[in-house]
Write a protein that holds these residues in place. Structure first.
Motif, PDB file in Angstrom:
ATOM      1  N   LYS A   1      42.964  28.720  44.196  1.00  0.00           N
ATOM      2  CA  LYS A   1      42.483  30.104  44.265  1.00  0.00           C
ATOM      3  C   LYS A   1      41.174  30.276  43.479  1.00  0.00           C
ATOM      4  O   LYS A   1      40.198  30.829  43.980  1.00  0.00           O
ATOM      5  CB  LYS A   1      43.549  31.072  43.706  1.00  0.00           C
ATOM      6  CG  LYS A   1      44.885  30.994  44.430  1.00  0.00           C
ATOM      7  CD  LYS A   1      45.917  31.969  43.861  1.00  0.00           C
ATOM      8  CE  LYS A   1      46.364  31.695  42.438  1.00  0.00           C
ATOM      9  NZ  LYS A   1      47.100  30.421  42.267  1.00  0.00           N
ATOM     10  N   THR A   2      41.197  29.809  42.231  1.00  0.00           N
ATOM     11  CA  THR A   2      40.018  29.991  41.375  1.00  0.00           C
ATOM     12  C   THR A   2      38.837  29.151  41.868  1.00  0.00           C
ATOM     13  O   THR A   2      37.687  29.594  41.811  1.00  0.00           O
ATOM     14  CB  THR A   2      40.394  29.649  39.912  1.00  0.00           C
ATOM     15  OG1 THR A   2      41.397  30.586  39.489  1.00  0.00           O
ATOM     16  CG2 THR A   2      39.201  29.747  38.986  1.00  0.00           C
ATOM     17  N   GLN A   3      39.121  27.964  42.371  1.00  0.00           N
ATOM     18  CA  GLN A   3      38.031  27.130  42.903  1.00  0.00           C
ATOM     19  C   GLN A   3      37.359  27.828  44.086  1.00  0.00           C
ATOM     20  O   GLN A   3      36.134  27.825  44.219  1.00  0.00           O
ATOM     21  CB  GLN A   3      38.559  25.759  43.333  1.00  0.00           C
ATOM     22  CG  GLN A   3      39.191  24.953  42.202  1.00  0.00           C
ATOM     23  CD  GLN A   3      38.245  24.759  41.025  1.00  0.00           C
ATOM     24  OE1 GLN A   3      37.098  24.332  41.187  1.00  0.00           O
ATOM     25  NE2 GLN A   3      38.702  25.099  39.837  1.00  0.00           N
TER      26      GLN A   3
ATOM     27  N   THR B   1      40.322  37.903  35.015  1.00  0.00           N
ATOM     28  CA  THR B   1      41.386  38.469  34.175  1.00  0.00           C
ATOM     29  C   THR B   1      42.123  37.389  33.400  1.00  0.00           C
ATOM     30  O   THR B   1      42.859  37.690  32.475  1.00  0.00           O
ATOM     31  CB  THR B   1      42.425  39.246  35.014  1.00  0.00           C
ATOM     32  OG1 THR B   1      43.186  38.318  35.780  1.00  0.00           O
ATOM     33  CG2 THR B   1      41.768  40.257  35.926  1.00  0.00           C
ATOM     34  N   GLU B   2      41.956  36.136  33.792  1.00  0.00           N
ATOM     35  CA  GLU B   2      42.748  35.057  33.181  1.00  0.00           C
ATOM     36  C   GLU B   2      41.920  34.129  32.309  1.00  0.00           C
ATOM     37  O   GLU B   2      42.471  33.195  31.711  1.00  0.00           O
ATOM     38  CB  GLU B   2      43.441  34.255  34.289  1.00  0.00           C
ATOM     39  CG  GLU B   2      44.441  35.096  35.070  1.00  0.00           C
ATOM     40  CD  GLU B   2      45.129  34.332  36.190  1.00  0.00           C
ATOM     41  OE1 GLU B   2      44.552  33.344  36.690  1.00  0.00           O
ATOM     42  OE2 GLU B   2      46.231  34.742  36.582  1.00  0.00           O
ATOM     43  N   GLY B   3      40.607  34.352  32.274  1.00  0.00           N
ATOM     44  CA  GLY B   3      39.750  33.478  31.467  1.00  0.00           C
ATOM     45  C   GLY B   3      39.582  32.095  32.064  1.00  0.00           C
ATOM     46  O   GLY B   3      39.364  31.115  31.346  1.00  0.00           O
ATOM     47  N   THR B   4      39.652  32.000  33.385  1.00  0.00           N
ATOM     48  CA  THR B   4      39.552  30.679  34.010  1.00  0.00           C
ATOM     49  C   THR B   4      38.204  30.434  34.697  1.00  0.00           C
ATOM     50  O   THR B   4      38.019  29.413  35.356  1.00  0.00           O
ATOM     51  CB  THR B   4      40.692  30.462  35.038  1.00  0.00           C
ATOM     52  OG1 THR B   4      40.736  31.589  35.913  1.00  0.00           O
ATOM     53  CG2 THR B   4      42.034  30.327  34.337  1.00  0.00           C
ATOM     54  N   PHE B   5      37.266  31.382  34.531  1.00  0.00           N
ATOM     55  CA  PHE B   5      35.918  31.154  35.072  1.00  0.00           C
ATOM     56  C   PHE B   5      35.247  30.037  34.268  1.00  0.00           C
ATOM     57  O   PHE B   5      35.329  30.013  33.045  1.00  0.00           O
ATOM     58  CB  PHE B   5      35.093  32.436  34.966  1.00  0.00           C
ATOM     59  CG  PHE B   5      33.679  32.287  35.458  1.00  0.00           C
ATOM     60  CD1 PHE B   5      33.386  32.371  36.807  1.00  0.00           C
ATOM     61  CD2 PHE B   5      32.636  32.060  34.557  1.00  0.00           C
ATOM     62  CE1 PHE B   5      32.081  32.235  37.262  1.00  0.00           C
ATOM     63  CE2 PHE B   5      31.332  31.926  35.005  1.00  0.00           C
ATOM     64  CZ  PHE B   5      31.050  32.012  36.357  1.00  0.00           C
TER      65      PHE B   5
ATOM     66  N   VAL C   1      38.059  39.346  42.226  1.00  0.00           N
ATOM     67  CA  VAL C   1      38.981  39.697  41.142  1.00  0.00           C
ATOM     68  C   VAL C   1      40.021  38.580  41.042  1.00  0.00           C
ATOM     69  O   VAL C   1      40.912  38.455  41.889  1.00  0.00           O
ATOM     70  CB  VAL C   1      39.687  41.047  41.362  1.00  0.00           C
ATOM     71  CG1 VAL C   1      40.455  41.449  40.098  1.00  0.00           C
ATOM     72  CG2 VAL C   1      38.696  42.140  41.741  1.00  0.00           C
ATOM     73  N   ASP C   2      39.875  37.752  39.998  1.00  0.00           N
ATOM     74  CA  ASP C   2      40.730  36.566  39.827  1.00  0.00           C
ATOM     75  C   ASP C   2      41.419  36.625  38.467  1.00  0.00           C
ATOM     76  O   ASP C   2      40.782  36.433  37.460  1.00  0.00           O
ATOM     77  CB  ASP C   2      39.865  35.304  39.923  1.00  0.00           C
ATOM     78  CG  ASP C   2      40.692  34.027  39.810  1.00  0.00           C
ATOM     79  OD1 ASP C   2      41.864  34.042  40.207  1.00  0.00           O
ATOM     80  OD2 ASP C   2      40.146  33.019  39.329  1.00  0.00           O
ATOM     81  N   SER C   3      42.705  36.936  38.399  1.00  0.00           N
ATOM     82  CA  SER C   3      43.565  37.365  39.480  1.00  0.00           C
ATOM     83  C   SER C   3      43.762  38.872  39.406  1.00  0.00           C
ATOM     84  O   SER C   3      43.631  39.453  38.337  1.00  0.00           O
ATOM     85  CB  SER C   3      44.918  36.659  39.370  1.00  0.00           C
ATOM     86  OG  SER C   3      45.861  37.420  38.655  1.00  0.00           O
TER      87      SER C   3
HETATM   88 MG    MG Z   1      43.305  30.493  38.964  1.00  0.00          MG
END
Ligand code: MG
Ligand code: ADP
Length: 312
Positions: free
Chosen positions: A111-113, A140-144, A200-202
């Motif tokens: 998803k993030t990729q 929202t998850e700090g995964t950027f 918007v992730d996630s």
């Molecule tokens: Mg993700």
């Protein structure tokens, strides 16, 4: 043009405040109101209520259209390539503007990729699958990871700093902040028409954490639905592609809607758009499946998560 109730012509701020206080804070609620109800609830003359309702309907373009008009509107939808020909094929060309697209799937399903890749690809010229546009990335998850953006930009032979400069990044710290960011986006996108993608992730992680369990379901659902409608409206009004992600367990997840809904019940109730389920396969392979899209055939494809980004 009229995009919020504040833009209604010839309506004073006092009346606008009355409308908001009476619960008519969006063009949508006004467009479907009855003149009598609106007049009573907001304490305004019936003729003013009628005028406001008509303006709201005109602004939202609510009227009978011919099928040909609908076709012409649909043909204005633009697409952003995902980087995988197979996935683009599944989506009839790519991620659509004027639409909210949901990627849902388990942890690590890509998803993030995909969010990173589309933030880069939106910047490509149209002949290469982009819209020569910019991206807004709400994390929202700090995964950027900017490193991933660099890798993906480099792999496409793009100017790295330029690509990084065209992504507006913000970390949302809780649901209220997430909602406030989207409230403010209206202003940002109306000032900068080159914004063609909002990520918007996630979309769900803060809501999940702050409103856990069945006892909070109703309020969580209400807040989330409003948030999703707002995103949908940004997509439609500003011709933007909106992407949201939603992490779901491998088992049927009861996050959305009625918790009594059985297998596959994680449906975005009442919210239109395209839903794509992602699943892990062997190694770096991932499976994408379109779920109940009105105009796309059902089917699934395989794509790859690579160092360079999303590929076949
Ligand atoms: Mg993700
Ligand atoms: P999620 O669905 O949880 O958001 P991600 O999109 O973060 O999942 O996907 C994580 C996966 O992406 C990793 O397991 C890995 O397969 C792949 N990945 C992440 N970074 C890289 C990289 N630099 N090179 C190759 N693959 C990567």
């Amino acid at each position: 043009s009229i995009k919020t109730i504040n833009d209604l012509p010839g309506i004073s701020q006092t009346v606008i405040n009355k409308l908001i206080e009476a619960g008519y804070s969006s063009l949508e609620t006004l467009a479907v109101a009855s003149p009598q109800d609106l007049s009573v609830a907001a304490g305004i003359p019936l003729s003013t209520a009628q005028k406001i309702i008509k303006e709201a309907r005109d602004a939202l373009d609510i009227r009978f259209k011919t099928a040909l008009e609908v076709k012409k509107e649909r043909m204005n939808v633009k697409k952003i390539s995902t980087g995988s020909q197979a996935l683009d094929g599944l989506l009839a060309g790519g991620i659509e503007t004027r639409t909210m697209t949901e990627f849902f799937g388990e942890f690590g399903s890509g998803k993030t990729q995909l969010c990173h890749q589309l933030s880069v690809n939106v910047q490509l010229p149209p002949e290469k699958g982009g819209l020569s546009g910019k991206a807004v990335y709400i994390d929202t998850e700090g995964t950027f990871r900017w490193e991933r953006i660099e890798n993906m930009a480099k792999a496409l032979g793009l100017d790295i700093d330029n690509v990084m400069n065209n992504i507006y990044y913000i970390r949302a710290i809780n649901t209220d902040h997430q909602i406030a960011i989207v409230d403010d986006l209206q202003e940002l996108v109306s000032k900068d028409p080159s914004i063609k993608l909002i990520v918007v992730d996630s979309v769900t992680s803060h809501f999940r954490a702050e409103y856990p369990g069945r006892e909070n379901l109703a309020v969580r659902q209400q807040k989330l639905n409003k948030h999703l409608h707002q995103l949908t409206r940004l997509a439609e009004v500003y011709d933007i592609a909106v992407i949201i992600t939603n992490q779901v367990m491998a088992r049927p997840d009861m996050f959305y809607g009625d918790p009594t809904v059985a297998v596959g019940g994680h449906t975005l109730y009442h919210v239109p758009g395209i839903r794509i389920q992602l699943k892990k396969s062997r190694g770096n392979r991932r499976i994408a499946r379109v779920v109940d899209a009105p105009h796309l055939p059902e089917g699934e494809v395989v794509f790859a998560l690579t160092e360079e980004g999303i590929r076949d």
